[in-house]
Motif scaffolding. Structure first.
Motif, short mmCIF file in Angstrom:
data_model
loop_
_atom_site.label_atom_id
_atom_site.label_comp_id
_atom_site.label_asym_id
_atom_site.label_seq_id
_atom_site.Cartn_x
_atom_site.Cartn_y
_atom_site.Cartn_z
N LYS A 10 44.94 39.90 30.97
CA LYS A 10 45.81 40.71 31.81
C LYS A 10 45.89 42.12 31.22
CE LYS A 10 50.48 40.76 33.64
NZ LYS A 10 51.80 40.14 33.57
N PRO A 11 45.75 43.17 32.05
CA PRO A 11 45.84 44.53 31.52
C PRO A 11 47.24 44.84 31.01
CG PRO A 11 45.64 44.58 33.91
CD PRO A 11 45.50 43.16 33.49
N SER A 12 47.29 45.62 29.95
CA SER A 12 48.59 45.98 29.38
C SER A 12 49.26 47.05 30.23
CB SER A 12 48.40 46.51 27.95
OG SER A 12 47.72 47.75 27.99
N GLU A 15 47.45 50.35 29.98
CA GLU A 15 46.24 50.42 30.81
C GLU A 15 46.58 50.62 32.28
OE1 GLU A 15 43.26 47.63 28.15
OE2 GLU A 15 44.66 46.68 29.56
N VAL A 16 47.62 49.96 32.74
CA VAL A 16 48.04 50.12 34.13
C VAL A 16 48.53 51.55 34.38
CG1 VAL A 16 49.73 49.38 35.86
CG2 VAL A 16 48.55 47.69 34.45
N GLY A 19 45.65 53.95 34.51
CA GLY A 19 44.98 53.88 35.81
C GLY A 19 45.72 54.65 36.87
N LEU A 129 45.71 53.84 23.88
CA LEU A 129 44.84 52.69 24.16
C LEU A 129 44.02 52.32 22.93
CD1 LEU A 129 43.66 53.58 27.77
CD2 LEU A 129 45.11 51.67 27.09
N ARG A 133 44.26 48.70 21.08
CA ARG A 133 43.09 47.85 20.86
C ARG A 133 42.88 47.57 19.38
NH1 ARG A 133 40.25 51.03 25.37
NH2 ARG A 133 40.77 49.72 27.16
#
Length: 145
Positions: A10-12, A15-16, A19, A129, A133
C-alpha cells in the motif's frame, strides 16, 4: 483459497501526497500551456499576441513554451519520471525569458517565486521519500538471520 497474485504494498501517505502534488503542478502546466496557445492564436490580449504579429524573440519563446508545457503536464499527470524533467526545462525557459530579458519580455518576479517554490517542494518530497525508503530498508524482516 490462496491468492495467486503478488502482494502489492500500500502506498504511504507521503507517496500519495507526492502524487497529488505532481498532479496539481500538471494542472498548472496545462493552464500555462492554454495561456500561451490562446496568445499565439489571437484569443487573448485582444489579438495583439497573435503569432504573425509577434516579434521574432516572442515567437521563439512563446512557441517553445506552448509546446513544452503540455508535454510536461502529461508527464506529471501520468507520474512518469520524465515529467519533472520536462517541467524543469519549461520552467528554465520561462525564467530565462522573464528574468534575463525583462526589456524584451517584461518582468514577472512572481513567476520565478512560483517555479522556485515548486522546485523546493519537489526536492523536499523526494528527500522525504528517500528517508522513508531508507527506514523501511532498515526494519528487521522475517527472513533476516
Amino acid at each position: 483459497m490462496l491468492h495467486d497474485s503478488a502482494h502489492v504494498p500500500k502506498p504511504s501517505l507521503t507517496e500519495v501526497l507526492f502524487g497529488w502534488f505532481l498532479r496539481l503542478v500538471s494542472a498548472s502546466c496545462f493552464w500555462f500551456a492554454l495561456n500561451y496557445w490562446a496568445m499565439l492564436i489571437g484569443f487573448s490580449h485582444g489579438g495583439a499576441g497573435r503569432f504573425d504579429l509577434l516579434p521574432p524573440e516572442w515567437r521563439a519563446a512563446a512557441t517553445a513554451l506552448a509546446v513544452v508545457y503540455p508535454v510536461a503536464a502529461i508527464g506529471l499527470w501520468l507520474l512518469v519520471s520524465w515529467g519533472p524533467v520536462v517541467w524543469v526545462l519549461a520552467a528554465a525557459i520561462e525564467i530565462a525569458v522573464y528574468e534575463f530579458y525583462p526589456g524584451t519580455f517584461g518582468a514577472r518576479p512572481l513567476l520565478f517565486v512560483l517555479h522556485a517554490a515548486v522546485a523546493v517542494t519537489f526536492v523536499l518530497f523526494r528527500v522525504a521519500l528517500f528517508v522513508q525508503r531508507l527506514r523501511q530498508a532498515r526494519k528487521v524482516r522475517v527472513d533476516s538471520p
